[in-house]
Design a protein around this motif. Structure first.
Motif, mmCIF file in Angstrom:
data_model
loop_
_atom_site.group_PDB
_atom_site.id
_atom_site.type_symbol
_atom_site.label_atom_id
_atom_site.label_comp_id
_atom_site.label_asym_id
_atom_site.label_seq_id
_atom_site.Cartn_x
_atom_site.Cartn_y
_atom_site.Cartn_z
ATOM 1 N N LYS A 102 0.718 -1.320 -0.188
ATOM 2 C CA LYS A 102 -0.034 0.098 -0.032
ATOM 3 C C LYS A 102 0.862 1.472 0.035
ATOM 4 O O LYS A 102 0.560 2.244 -0.718
ATOM 5 C CB LYS A 102 -0.921 0.027 1.425
ATOM 6 N N MET A 103 1.924 1.341 0.571
ATOM 7 C CA MET A 103 2.700 2.542 1.099
ATOM 8 C C MET A 103 3.991 2.636 0.131
ATOM 9 O O MET A 103 4.506 3.692 -0.185
ATOM 10 C CB MET A 103 3.047 2.680 2.584
ATOM 11 N N LYS A 104 4.518 1.518 -0.379
ATOM 12 C CA LYS A 104 5.653 1.490 -1.465
ATOM 13 C C LYS A 104 6.746 1.946 -0.658
ATOM 14 O O LYS A 104 7.613 2.627 -1.400
ATOM 15 C CB LYS A 104 5.292 2.425 -2.778
ATOM 16 N N PHE A 105 7.285 1.778 0.577
ATOM 17 C CA PHE A 105 8.281 2.064 0.984
ATOM 18 C C PHE A 105 9.428 1.227 0.721
ATOM 19 O O PHE A 105 9.011 -0.115 0.403
ATOM 20 C CB PHE A 105 8.298 2.260 2.400
ATOM 21 N N PRO A 106 10.798 1.482 0.673
ATOM 22 C CA PRO A 106 11.866 0.592 0.651
ATOM 23 C C PRO A 106 11.690 -0.562 1.595
ATOM 24 O O PRO A 106 11.648 -0.186 2.773
ATOM 25 C CB PRO A 106 13.028 1.556 0.474
ATOM 26 N N PHE A 107 11.677 -1.795 1.352
ATOM 27 C CA PHE A 107 11.558 -2.832 2.152
ATOM 28 C C PHE A 107 12.635 -4.198 2.092
ATOM 29 O O PHE A 107 12.934 -4.521 1.218
ATOM 30 C CB PHE A 107 10.241 -3.317 2.097
ATOM 31 N N ASN A 362 24.443 -3.822 6.241
ATOM 32 C CA ASN A 362 23.165 -3.363 6.335
ATOM 33 C C ASN A 362 22.995 -1.962 5.664
ATOM 34 O O ASN A 362 22.172 -1.639 5.027
ATOM 35 C CB ASN A 362 22.584 -3.448 7.861
ATOM 36 N N PHE A 363 23.860 -1.100 6.243
ATOM 37 C CA PHE A 363 23.761 0.342 5.769
ATOM 38 C C PHE A 363 23.845 0.242 4.203
ATOM 39 O O PHE A 363 23.295 1.140 3.456
ATOM 40 C CB PHE A 363 24.898 1.167 6.405
ATOM 41 N N ASN A 364 24.795 -0.394 3.578
ATOM 42 C CA ASN A 364 24.957 -0.526 2.150
ATOM 43 C C ASN A 364 23.665 -1.173 1.245
ATOM 44 O O ASN A 364 23.405 -0.639 0.377
ATOM 45 C CB ASN A 364 26.262 -1.340 1.692
ATOM 46 N N VAL A 365 23.052 -1.897 2.073
ATOM 47 C CA VAL A 365 21.816 -2.577 1.350
ATOM 48 C C VAL A 365 20.963 -1.481 1.328
ATOM 49 O O VAL A 365 20.131 -1.127 0.575
ATOM 50 C CB VAL A 365 21.431 -3.628 2.125
ATOM 51 N N TYR A 366 20.677 -0.549 2.424
ATOM 52 C CA TYR A 366 19.706 0.543 2.588
ATOM 53 C C TYR A 366 20.130 1.755 1.533
ATOM 54 O O TYR A 366 19.328 2.045 0.932
ATOM 55 C CB TYR A 366 19.819 1.402 3.877
ATOM 56 N N LYS A 367 21.256 1.887 1.401
ATOM 57 C CA LYS A 367 21.844 2.874 0.224
ATOM 58 C C LYS A 367 21.502 2.444 -0.858
ATOM 59 O O LYS A 367 20.742 3.084 -1.842
ATOM 60 C CB LYS A 367 23.205 3.092 0.371
ATOM 61 N N GLN A 368 21.658 0.996 -0.977
ATOM 62 C CA GLN A 368 21.472 0.514 -2.610
ATOM 63 C C GLN A 368 20.088 0.655 -2.996
ATOM 64 O O GLN A 368 19.543 0.977 -3.909
ATOM 65 C CB GLN A 368 21.775 -1.217 -2.609
ATOM 66 N N ILE A 369 18.989 0.062 -2.071
ATOM 67 C CA ILE A 369 17.399 0.365 -2.353
ATOM 68 C C ILE A 369 17.020 1.527 -2.547
ATOM 69 O O ILE A 369 16.148 1.876 -3.159
ATOM 70 C CB ILE A 369 16.724 -0.473 -1.301
ATOM 71 N N LEU A 370 17.584 2.522 -1.739
ATOM 72 C CA LEU A 370 17.247 3.738 -1.884
ATOM 73 C C LEU A 370 17.616 4.398 -3.072
ATOM 74 O O LEU A 370 16.642 5.181 -3.861
ATOM 75 C CB LEU A 370 17.782 4.829 -0.875
ATOM 76 N N SER A 371 18.751 4.123 -3.510
ATOM 77 C CA SER A 371 19.138 4.422 -4.953
ATOM 78 C C SER A 371 18.457 4.111 -5.941
ATOM 79 O O SER A 371 18.075 4.512 -6.981
ATOM 80 C CB SER A 371 20.745 4.116 -5.006
#
Length: 374
Positions: A102-107, A362-371
Motif C-alpha cells: 500500500k505504502m511502497k516504502f523501500p522494504f 546493512n547500511f550498504n543495502v539501505y543505500k542500494q535500495i534507496l538509490s
C-alpha cells in the motif's frame, strides 16, 4: 536516513542481540534508527543509547494483534517519515509486507534462521525487496525454498560481535558472588534459550554431569538461559547436585549480562552468537546444538563453522557420548594449549565477525535500495 527496525520482541536471544547491536551501530553512522517490538529486556539498552522504541503486539499471529500492529506501524512510518523499513522474523515481515503493498516504502528483511515451509507457511513469509542472510547456508535455504527471492537481491552478512564488551576484560566477580560460584574450580559454561527446540545439549550435559564429576571432581557447570523446559532441567540439576552431595550444576535462568558469563568459564558449550561471544572472550568452545554437532572448534572446523553460522546445520547429531568425550579432552589439555585455542578463537571473531562489517553490510543495502528507488 530514517530506518525502522521491526521485530517480534526484544527478550534475551541471539537475533534480538543482533538487532540491538545493529541499531546502536547504525546510530553511530548518523542513521536515525527507530525500533518497534513487543518489548523485552533489551529495550532499556536501546533507550540508554537514545534510540526510540515503540511497542506493538508483534510477538504472535493472533488476528487482533496483527491488525493492531498494522495500524501502529502505518502511523509510525508516516509520522517518523521512514525511508527504509527493515523486518526481522516472519510475523513482523508479513505485516510490513502488507503495508509495503500500500505504502511502497523501500522494504528490507533479515533471515536469521530457517523457517518451516510446510502446509503453505512459505506463502505467509515475505522476504522484502532486499534480503540480508546471516550466513551462506541461509542464503542457500532462501534460494531453494522461495522462488520469488533472487540471488542478486540477497546480501550475506554476519552476526557481528562487540569485541570490546565480549573480551577477557569483562568483569564477573559480582556473578561469582551472586551464584556462589567457586572461581578456583574449572567452569563449563553453557548458554542458550532453554526451549524444547533448543535445549537438547543442555539436557545431555546434565545427563553426563555425574560422569564428568567422576573424571574431574574440581568442576562446576553453569547453565545460562530460560525457556519452556527450564523448570524441568532445573529439577534434574537439583537431583544431580543432591546425588553427588555438592553444587555441581548452577542453573542461572535468563540473563542480559551474557558477557560476564561468557568470560567466567574455562570452556564454553553452545552455538551461534553465544559461541562467537565466548570465542571473543578467548574461550575454548564445543559447538553443539539441536541442529547438529561440530565439536571442539579449531582451525580445521573454520569452514563448517562459518558456512553454518556456527549453528551446526547438516552436521552429525549431538549425542551424550561424543559430548562427554570432547569435554574430557578439553579438561585434560594443559593450560598453554587452552590459551592458544582461546587466542585463535578471538582472532576468528575479529577477522570474520566484526560489528563494523555487520553494520556496514546493512547500511550498504539501505543505500542500494534507496538509490534504486530514486
Amino acid at each position: 536516513m530514517n530506518v525502522l527496525l521491526v521485530t517480534m520482541g526484544l527478550g534475551i536471544g541471539g537475533a534480538e542481540t543482533h538487532i540491538v547491536e545493529l541499531a546502536k551501530g547504525l546510530k553511530k553512522k548518523q542513521v536515525n534508527v527507530i525500533v518497534v517490538s513487543n518489548g523485552g529486556d533489551y529495550v532499556k539498552e536501546l533507550e540508554e543509547a537514545n534510540i526510540k522504541h515503540y511497542n506493538a503486539p508483534l510477538n504472535n499471529k493472533k488476528l487482533n494483534n496483527m491488525r493492531k500492529s498494522y495500524k501502529i506501524l502505518k502511523q509510525i512510518i508516516e509520522n517518523e517519515k521512514i525511508d527504509v523499513v527493515h523486518g526481522h522474523a516472519r510475523i513482523p515481515s508479513f505485516i510490513c509486507g502488507a503495508l509495503h503493498k500500500k505504502m511502497k516504502f523501500p522494504f528490507v528483511t533479515t533471515a536469521h534462521w530457517t523457517f518451516n515451509t510446510k502446509n503453505g507457511l512459505k506463502y505467509l513469509t515475505n522476504w522484502g525487496e532486499k534480503t540480508i542472510a546471516v550466513s551462506d547456508d541461509i542464503k542457500t535455504y532462501l534460494l531453494d525454498n522461495y522462488k520469488k527471492v533472487k540471488a542478486e537481491n540477497i546480501t550475506v552478512t554476519v552476526n557481528g560481535i562487540d569485541t570490546d564488551k565480549f573480551s577477557t576484560n569483562a568483569k564477573y566477580e559480582d556473578i561469582l558472588n551472586e551464584f556462589n560460584i567457586d572461581n578456583n574450580k574449572k567452569k563449563i559454561v553453557y548458554i542458550s534459550r532453554l526451549d524444547e527446540s533448543r535445549a537438547l545439549v543442555a539436557r545431555q550435559l546434565i545427563n553426563i554431569s555425574e560422569k564428568l564429576n567422576e573424571f574431574d571432581n574440581n568442576l562446576e557447570i553453569v547453565i545460562v538461559g530460560g525457556g519452556d523446559v527450564f523448570d524441568e532441567l532445573n529439577q534434574k540439576a537439583n537431583e544431580v547436585n543432591a546425588k553427588v552431595g555438592k553444587k555441581l550444576i548452577t542453573m542461572v535462568g535468563p540473563r542480559s549480562d551474557i558477557y560476564k558469563f561468557a568470560n567466567l568459564g574455562d570452556m564454553f558449550i553452545g552455538v551461534s552468537r553465544s559461541a562467537l561471544e565466548a570465542m571473543a572472550c578467548e574461550k575454548p568452545i564445543i559447538i553443539a546444538g539441536n541442529e547438529g554437532y561440530i565439536g571442539i572448534f579449531d582451525e580445521s572446523k573454520l569452514d563448517v563453522g562459518i558456512n553454518t553460522n556456527f549453528c551446526c546445520r547438516d552436521t552429525i547429531d549431538s549425542t551424550e557420548e561424543i559430548l562427554e568425550r570432547d569435554i574430557k579432552e578439553l579438561l585434560s589439555q594443559d593450560k598453554e594449549t587452552s590459551e592458544k585455542m582461546g587466542i585463535y578463537n578471538r582472532e576468528v571473531v575479529m577477522k570474520y565477525y566484526s560489528l563494523e562489517r555487520m553494520v556496514s553490510d546493512n547500511f550498504n543495502v539501505y543505500k542500494q535500495i534507496l538509490s534504486e528507488k530514486k
